[in-house]
Design a protein around this motif. Sequence first.
Motif, PDB file in Angstrom:
ATOM      1  N   THR A  45       0.814  -1.222   0.000  1.00  0.00           N
ATOM      2  CA  THR A  45       0.000   0.000   0.000  1.00  0.00           C
ATOM      3  C   THR A  45       0.846   1.268   0.000  1.00  0.00           C
ATOM      4  OG1 THR A  45      -0.123   0.060   2.424  1.00  0.00           O
ATOM      5  CG2 THR A  45      -1.821  -1.194   1.279  1.00  0.00           C
ATOM      6  N   ASN A  46       2.150   1.128   0.138  1.00  0.00           N
ATOM      7  CA  ASN A  46       3.050   2.279   0.209  1.00  0.00           C
ATOM      8  C   ASN A  46       3.318   2.801  -1.206  1.00  0.00           C
ATOM      9  OD1 ASN A  46       5.456   3.923   0.410  1.00  0.00           O
ATOM     10  ND2 ASN A  46       5.879   2.960   2.384  1.00  0.00           N
ATOM     11  N   GLY A  47       3.084   4.100  -1.424  1.00  0.00           N
ATOM     12  CA  GLY A  47       3.200   4.665  -2.770  1.00  0.00           C
ATOM     13  C   GLY A  47       4.576   5.148  -3.156  1.00  0.00           C
ATOM     14  N   THR A  48       5.575   5.010  -2.284  1.00  0.00           N
ATOM     15  CA  THR A  48       6.922   5.505  -2.584  1.00  0.00           C
ATOM     16  C   THR A  48       7.440   4.924  -3.898  1.00  0.00           C
ATOM     17  OG1 THR A  48       7.397   5.638  -0.210  1.00  0.00           O
ATOM     18  CG2 THR A  48       9.272   5.722  -1.721  1.00  0.00           C
ATOM     19  N   PRO A  49       7.781   5.771  -4.881  1.00  0.00           N
ATOM     20  CA  PRO A  49       8.242   5.238  -6.170  1.00  0.00           C
ATOM     21  C   PRO A  49       9.647   4.659  -6.121  1.00  0.00           C
ATOM     22  CG  PRO A  49       8.350   7.630  -6.174  1.00  0.00           C
ATOM     23  CD  PRO A  49       7.688   7.243  -4.884  1.00  0.00           C
ATOM     24  N   TRP A 102       7.384   8.770   7.315  1.00  0.00           N
ATOM     25  CA  TRP A 102       7.083   8.646   5.892  1.00  0.00           C
ATOM     26  C   TRP A 102       6.722   9.997   5.287  1.00  0.00           C
ATOM     27  CZ3 TRP A 102       8.790   4.922   3.158  1.00  0.00           C
ATOM     28  CH2 TRP A 102       8.934   3.626   3.704  1.00  0.00           C
ATOM     29  N   ALA A 103       6.313  10.959   6.098  1.00  0.00           N
ATOM     30  CA  ALA A 103       6.003  12.299   5.599  1.00  0.00           C
ATOM     31  C   ALA A 103       7.240  12.964   4.998  1.00  0.00           C
ATOM     32  CB  ALA A 103       5.445  13.159   6.730  1.00  0.00           C
ATOM     33  N   GLN A 104       8.420  12.491   5.376  1.00  0.00           N
ATOM     34  CA  GLN A 104       9.672  13.030   4.845  1.00  0.00           C
ATOM     35  C   GLN A 104      10.075  12.392   3.517  1.00  0.00           C
ATOM     36  OE1 GLN A 104      11.430  12.202   9.006  1.00  0.00           O
ATOM     37  NE2 GLN A 104      12.783  13.815   8.214  1.00  0.00           N
ATOM     38  N   ILE A 105       9.300  11.418   3.074  1.00  0.00           N
ATOM     39  CA  ILE A 105       9.615  10.678   1.848  1.00  0.00           C
ATOM     40  C   ILE A 105       8.640  11.078   0.751  1.00  0.00           C
ATOM     41  CG2 ILE A 105       9.929   8.411   0.804  1.00  0.00           C
ATOM     42  CD1 ILE A 105      11.902   9.039   3.062  1.00  0.00           C
ATOM     43  N   PRO A 106       9.089  11.758  -0.295  1.00  0.00           N
ATOM     44  CA  PRO A 106       8.201  12.175  -1.378  1.00  0.00           C
ATOM     45  C   PRO A 106       7.504  10.989  -2.043  1.00  0.00           C
ATOM     46  CG  PRO A 106      10.313  13.302  -1.530  1.00  0.00           C
ATOM     47  CD  PRO A 106      10.473  12.232  -0.493  1.00  0.00           C
ATOM     48  N   GLY A 107       6.190  11.138  -2.241  1.00  0.00           N
ATOM     49  CA  GLY A 107       5.430  10.130  -2.970  1.00  0.00           C
ATOM     50  C   GLY A 107       4.924   8.979  -2.158  1.00  0.00           C
ATOM     51  N   SER A 108       5.274   8.912  -0.861  1.00  0.00           N
ATOM     52  CA  SER A 108       4.850   7.758  -0.054  1.00  0.00           C
ATOM     53  C   SER A 108       3.350   7.758   0.206  1.00  0.00           C
ATOM     54  CB  SER A 108       5.601   7.732   1.286  1.00  0.00           C
ATOM     55  OG  SER A 108       5.144   8.783   2.139  1.00  0.00           O
ATOM     56  N   GLY A 109       2.757   8.970   0.240  1.00  0.00           N
ATOM     57  CA  GLY A 109       1.332   9.065   0.552  1.00  0.00           C
ATOM     58  C   GLY A 109       1.032   8.713   1.991  1.00  0.00           C
ATOM     59  N   LYS A 110       2.049   8.795   2.852  1.00  0.00           N
ATOM     60  CA  LYS A 110       1.904   8.379   4.240  1.00  0.00           C
ATOM     61  C   LYS A 110       2.472   9.457   5.165  1.00  0.00           C
ATOM     62  CE  LYS A 110       2.808   4.128   5.222  1.00  0.00           C
ATOM     63  NZ  LYS A 110       1.412   3.775   5.487  1.00  0.00           N
ATOM     64  N   SER A 111       2.052   9.397   6.423  1.00  0.00           N
ATOM     65  CA  SER A 111       2.554  10.369   7.390  1.00  0.00           C
ATOM     66  C   SER A 111       3.030   9.721   8.690  1.00  0.00           C
ATOM     67  CB  SER A 111       1.462  11.399   7.720  1.00  0.00           C
ATOM     68  OG  SER A 111       0.307  10.743   8.254  1.00  0.00           O
ATOM     69  N   ASP A 168       3.597   0.506   7.571  1.00  0.00           N
ATOM     70  CA  ASP A 168       4.652   1.499   7.734  1.00  0.00           C
ATOM     71  C   ASP A 168       6.053   0.900   7.673  1.00  0.00           C
ATOM     72  OD1 ASP A 168       2.880   3.697   8.111  1.00  0.00           O
ATOM     73  OD2 ASP A 168       2.511   3.021  10.160  1.00  0.00           O
ATOM     74  N   ALA A 169       6.161  -0.366   7.314  1.00  0.00           N
ATOM     75  CA  ALA A 169       7.435  -1.073   7.376  1.00  0.00           C
ATOM     76  C   ALA A 169       8.316  -0.815   6.162  1.00  0.00           C
ATOM     77  CB  ALA A 169       7.194  -2.568   7.517  1.00  0.00           C
ATOM     78  N   ILE A 170       9.623  -0.962   6.390  1.00  0.00           N
ATOM     79  CA  ILE A 170      10.622  -1.016   5.322  1.00  0.00           C
ATOM     80  C   ILE A 170      11.707  -1.975   5.793  1.00  0.00           C
ATOM     81  CG2 ILE A 170      11.937   0.964   6.205  1.00  0.00           C
ATOM     82  CD1 ILE A 170      12.556   1.700   3.271  1.00  0.00           C
TER      83      ILE A 170
END
Length: 273
Positions: free
Chosen positions: A107-111, A129-138, A187-189
């Motif tokens: 579900t994570n949108g980070t490209p 995740w708010a610091q990551i462009p394109g993630s669509g997450k906060s 929210d995992a990586i």
Amino acid sequence: MKYSVLAVALLISSASFAQSKHLFSGSDTLGGVMTDAIIAAGLDQSIGYVGGGSSVGEKALVNGEIGIAPMSRPMKPEAIAQAQAAGVTPVEHVIALDGVSVFVNGTNGTPGLDLNTLARIFSCEITSWAQIPGSGKSGAINAFRRDDLSGTTDTFKTLVGVKKFGACVTIVHETADIAEKTATDADAIGYAGLSGKNEHNRELAISATGTAYVAPTAGTIRNGTYPLSRKLFVYEASGARTPNKAEAQLLEQLLDRSFLDPIVQDHDFVTLD
């Protein structure tokens, strides 16, 4: 509790068999490949694979406990020197290719991520995740890593440039754990070999700083354009110590491309060509 003479005999026989079966250690990443190769070669009555991590296999090879060691990173120069001091020359065999993949939830949108950002996540400089462009997450980033015995960890740190993992990063022990965490935690990586892919997580494309994002595919791993490409090895002891009979039989099969390549592909790794 009373045992019949037959039951006692069977227990003794089972114990004797367990003691006679040779066990060898090495990369957890290659655990599935080694287990399937042993079975396909008809050697499962004489040899078994226990994994433990590339560092465990490396140490056992140097100490003379085993004659072959599957590893997901190159053998370290100091380990080679220790082996040579004992009259043993480790022979390197490349058996397959892999990409250390960076997995997030489906579900994570980070490209994609560049290496610098990736290093900052795993050193806990970036925690949201708010610091990551394109993630669509906060939400907070939940980062997971393999333990320090893992060759995948060594490769990841070297290629990404992580000097020290931050306290926010949680240690897990197997590729399957990374797959499970990134599949179930939105929210995992986490990082693992290609075999960490499942239907509920996805790999990110990765960029060396200032270059385009590159996804891990057979083509980009073979030509080295995927920044986290790596080789997978089996090291063989030669000189004062050599593989025992069961190890030598297995190694012969592992070096037969017609035998091993289908197994490599079944476990989502990349063949040499």
